[in-house]
Design a protein around this motif. Structure first.
Motif, PDB file in Angstrom:
ATOM      1  N   ARG A 101       1.126  -1.118  -0.217  1.00 28.57           N
ATOM      2  CA  ARG A 101      -0.160   0.360   0.351  1.00 28.57           C
ATOM      3  C   ARG A 101       1.216   1.489   0.258  1.00 28.57           C
ATOM      4  N   LYS A 148      -5.128  -0.860   8.388  1.00 26.83           N
ATOM      5  CA  LYS A 148      -5.105  -0.758   7.202  1.00 26.83           C
ATOM      6  C   LYS A 148      -5.333   0.238   6.696  1.00 26.83           C
ATOM      7  N   SER A 149      -4.222   1.190   6.611  1.00 25.26           N
ATOM      8  CA  SER A 149      -3.341   2.379   5.897  1.00 25.26           C
ATOM      9  C   SER A 149      -4.612   3.137   4.772  1.00 25.26           C
ATOM     10  N   HIS A 150      -5.415   3.465   4.696  1.00 24.26           N
ATOM     11  CA  HIS A 150      -6.770   3.082   3.760  1.00 24.26           C
ATOM     12  C   HIS A 150      -6.475   5.542   3.165  1.00 24.26           C
ATOM     13  N   ASN A 152      -6.650   6.533   0.596  1.00 27.27           N
ATOM     14  CA  ASN A 152      -7.240   8.280  -0.580  1.00 27.27           C
ATOM     15  C   ASN A 152      -7.777   8.995   0.450  1.00 27.27           C
ATOM     16  N   PRO A 194     -17.523  -1.314  -4.829  1.00 26.78           N
ATOM     17  CA  PRO A 194     -16.225  -0.539  -4.373  1.00 26.78           C
ATOM     18  C   PRO A 194     -14.779  -1.590  -5.141  1.00 26.78           C
ATOM     19  N   PRO A 196     -10.623  -1.272  -4.134  1.00 29.69           N
ATOM     20  CA  PRO A 196      -9.461  -0.849  -2.991  1.00 29.69           C
ATOM     21  C   PRO A 196      -8.684  -0.574  -4.302  1.00 29.69           C
ATOM     22  N   GLY A 197      -8.127   1.274  -3.539  1.00 30.17           N
ATOM     23  CA  GLY A 197      -7.288   1.879  -4.665  1.00 30.17           C
ATOM     24  C   GLY A 197      -5.842   1.358  -4.604  1.00 30.17           C
ATOM     25  N   PRO A 198      -5.631   0.423  -3.943  1.00 32.44           N
ATOM     26  CA  PRO A 198      -4.262  -0.654  -4.318  1.00 32.44           C
ATOM     27  C   PRO A 198      -4.548  -1.725  -5.240  1.00 32.44           C
ATOM     28  N   TRP A 237     -22.632  -6.808  -3.080  1.00 30.98           N
ATOM     29  CA  TRP A 237     -22.392  -5.657  -2.672  1.00 30.98           C
ATOM     30  C   TRP A 237     -20.667  -5.103  -2.927  1.00 30.98           C
ATOM     31  N   GLN A 238     -19.470  -6.328  -3.170  1.00 36.39           N
ATOM     32  CA  GLN A 238     -18.717  -6.397  -3.770  1.00 36.39           C
ATOM     33  C   GLN A 238     -18.507  -8.121  -3.762  1.00 36.39           C
ATOM     34  N   GLY A 272     -19.758  -2.311   4.010  1.00 38.28           N
ATOM     35  CA  GLY A 272     -17.914  -2.644   3.990  1.00 38.28           C
ATOM     36  C   GLY A 272     -17.262  -2.982   5.869  1.00 38.28           C
ATOM     37  N   LYS A 309     -16.852 -10.995   7.700  1.00 37.04           N
ATOM     38  CA  LYS A 309     -16.502  -9.848   8.709  1.00 37.04           C
ATOM     39  C   LYS A 309     -17.212  -8.931   9.763  1.00 37.04           C
ATOM     40  N   THR A 313     -11.675  -9.988   7.214  1.00 36.64           N
ATOM     41  CA  THR A 313     -11.914  -8.529   6.349  1.00 36.64           C
ATOM     42  C   THR A 313     -12.342  -9.016   4.429  1.00 36.64           C
ATOM     43  N   ILE A 314     -12.049  -8.625   4.382  1.00 39.85           N
ATOM     44  CA  ILE A 314     -12.980  -8.574   2.909  1.00 39.85           C
ATOM     45  C   ILE A 314     -12.345  -8.543   2.149  1.00 39.85           C
ATOM     46  N   GLU A 315     -11.262  -7.862   1.831  1.00 39.36           N
ATOM     47  CA  GLU A 315     -10.493  -8.243   1.223  1.00 39.36           C
ATOM     48  C   GLU A 315      -9.241  -9.156   2.362  1.00 39.36           C
TER      49      GLU A 315
HETATM   50  P1  XMP Z   1     -11.656  -4.240   4.386  1.00 30.63           P
HETATM   51  O1  XMP Z   1     -10.867  -5.562   3.294  1.00 30.63           O
HETATM   52  O2  XMP Z   1     -11.235  -3.658   5.543  1.00 30.63           O
HETATM   53  O3  XMP Z   1     -12.248  -3.509   3.103  1.00 30.63           O
HETATM   54  O4  XMP Z   1     -12.746  -5.432   4.756  1.00 30.63           O
HETATM   55  C1  XMP Z   1     -13.347  -2.891   3.369  1.00 30.63           C
HETATM   56  C2  XMP Z   1     -13.147  -2.040   1.933  1.00 30.63           C
HETATM   57  O5  XMP Z   1     -12.443  -0.993   2.129  1.00 30.63           O
HETATM   58  C3  XMP Z   1     -11.719  -1.265   0.876  1.00 30.63           C
HETATM   59  N1  XMP Z   1     -10.250  -1.356   0.958  1.00 30.63           N
HETATM   60  C4  XMP Z   1      -9.311  -0.470   0.332  1.00 30.63           C
HETATM   61  N2  XMP Z   1      -9.900   0.692  -0.256  1.00 30.63           N
HETATM   62  N3  XMP Z   1      -7.691   1.128  -0.020  1.00 30.63           N
HETATM   63  C5  XMP Z   1      -8.986   1.756  -0.285  1.00 30.63           C
HETATM   64  O6  XMP Z   1      -8.969   2.689  -1.006  1.00 30.63           O
HETATM   65  C6  XMP Z   1      -6.946  -0.186   0.367  1.00 30.63           C
HETATM   66  O7  XMP Z   1      -6.109   0.015   1.035  1.00 30.63           O
HETATM   67  C7  XMP Z   1      -7.964  -0.734   1.106  1.00 30.63           C
HETATM   68  N4  XMP Z   1      -8.147  -1.879   1.669  1.00 30.63           N
HETATM   69  C8  XMP Z   1      -9.751  -2.088   1.037  1.00 30.63           C
HETATM   70  C9  XMP Z   1     -12.389  -2.797   0.206  1.00 30.63           C
HETATM   71  O8  XMP Z   1     -12.102  -3.107  -1.298  1.00 30.63           O
HETATM   72  C10 XMP Z   1     -13.096  -3.224   1.049  1.00 30.63           C
HETATM   73  O9  XMP Z   1     -14.542  -1.905   0.550  1.00 30.63           O
END
Ligand code: XMP
Length: 317
Positions: A101, A148-150, A152, A194, A196-198, A237-238, A272, A309, A313-315
């Motif tokens: 990330r 997790k460090s988002h 955005n 949705p 994720p940015g990465p 949703w995803q 999420g 979750k 986690t989702i990812e």
């Molecule tokens: P997790 O994996 O934390 O994901 O349950 C929750 C939501 O966040 C998204 N996600 C991210 N979005 N940068 C993003 O822009 C990230 O680093 C990132 N990590 C998780 C994930 O796809 C889900 O919608």
């Protein structure tokens, strides 16, 4: 009483007042929020909005070109930048999810900054920040901020010295979609899951290579196309496929194979923060599995993730 039409009217007037003849630069991601923010700004200030769309090489199959086409179709003043190799170089040999990330965030800022410098006299950075992002970035204990460090939010590097304009920062997601619909934004963009940015970098466990990205893009495209074809895409949703760094034995004709595993993930969620795995019909899963194994070289096994979750986690990263 909140209506999208009155929001649009007021916001465009406020943006015109605030921005005057100033130029704004905005990074588009292909997602709902940045797209709606861009169209609002475009309606307010027209060609003074300069959009930048970066191909980080970690998008879904064909996503870069199709999203770029729809933005151009919408009349946005947009520049596409192919930075795939810079991202792959920065990711080479990195397996740790947070390090991935950080590498992606760093390269994105560099690429974006280069592009922003090409816009003469730009004064503002436009962002698609929505209300829950604002809250999350304020809260010390927000789960995703600590786990997790988002990247955005609050992503303004010092050297850019731009003022920030965030036309959606009072809205919730469903309101953003309603505004987008009232602005006639393509249903394809508004209804998008949705992402994720990465991108696919955090759906490839272990180190990322262009070869693994290509394999995952194929498997993911088969998965998502089948969800669309069976009418399930909008009910989920995803969803996405994950490339596992695990090899297992298979047979193909009279040959033994030793190839990787792809995992399919689909969840239902409101925001999420919590999520349940989707009970996708077996016949749909069977078709997807067959199609992936028969068509994607390098994959001989498909599994389905049945974790919710929390605690998963989702990812996967
Ligand atoms: P997790 O994996 O934390 O994901 O349950 C929750 C939501 O966040 C998204 N996600 C991210 N979005 N940068 C993003 O822009 C990230 O680093 C990132 N990590 C998780 C994930 O796809 C889900 O919608």
């Amino acid at each position: 009483d909140w209506t999208s039409d009155s929001f649009i009217e007021t916001t465009i007037a406020e943006l015109r007042e605030k921005l005057g003849d100033d130029k704004v630069v905005l990074g588009l991601s292909g997602g709902v929020d940045s797209s709606v923010a861009a169209v609002l700004l475009h309606q307010a200030i027209g060609k003074n909005l300069h959009c930048i769309f970066v191909d980080n090489g970690l998008l879904r199959k064909d996503e870069y070109q199709s999203v770029l086409d729809s933005y151009q179709h919408m009349g946005l003043n947009i520049k596409g930048i192919d930075a795939k190799q810079r991202f792959y170089d920065a990711l080479a040999g990195i397996s740790d999810p947070e390090k991935k990330r950080k590498a992606i965030g760093r390269v994105f800022i560099e690429v974006f900054d280069d592009a922003a410098h090409e816009v003469q006299d730009v004064k503002w950075l436009g962002q698609g920040t929505i209300y829950p992002d604002v809250i999350e970035s304020l809260s010390v204990k927000g789960p995703s901020a600590t786990i997790k460090s988002h990247h955005n939010v609050g992503g303004l590097p010092d050297f850019m010295k731009l003022k920030v304009v965030e036309p959606l920062n009072t809205l919730f997601k469903d309101e953003v979609r309603r505004v987008g619909k009232a602005l006639n934004i393509d249903a394809n963009i508004l209804g998008r899951h949705p992402f994720p940015g990465p991108g696919l970098a955090i759906r490839i466990l272990g180190d990322v290579t262009p070869e693994k990205v290509a394999i995952l893009q194929e498997a993911d495209a088969i998965y998502i196309n089948n969800l669309r074809a069976s009418g399930l895409y909008d009910k989920v949703w995803q969803a996405g496929a994950i490339y596992l760094p695990v090899q297992s034995v298979g047979v193909m004709g009279d040959e033994r194979t030793y190839e990787n595993v792809v995992c399919l993930r689909a969840v239902e969620s409101l925001d999420g923060m919590t999520a349940d795995w989707c009970h996708l019909p077996y016949d749909v899963l069977a078709k997807i599995s067959n199609e992936i194994i028969n068509n994607v070289k390098g994959i001989n096994r498909v599994v389905y993730d049945i974790s919710s979750k929390p605690p998963a986690t989702i990812e996967w990263e």
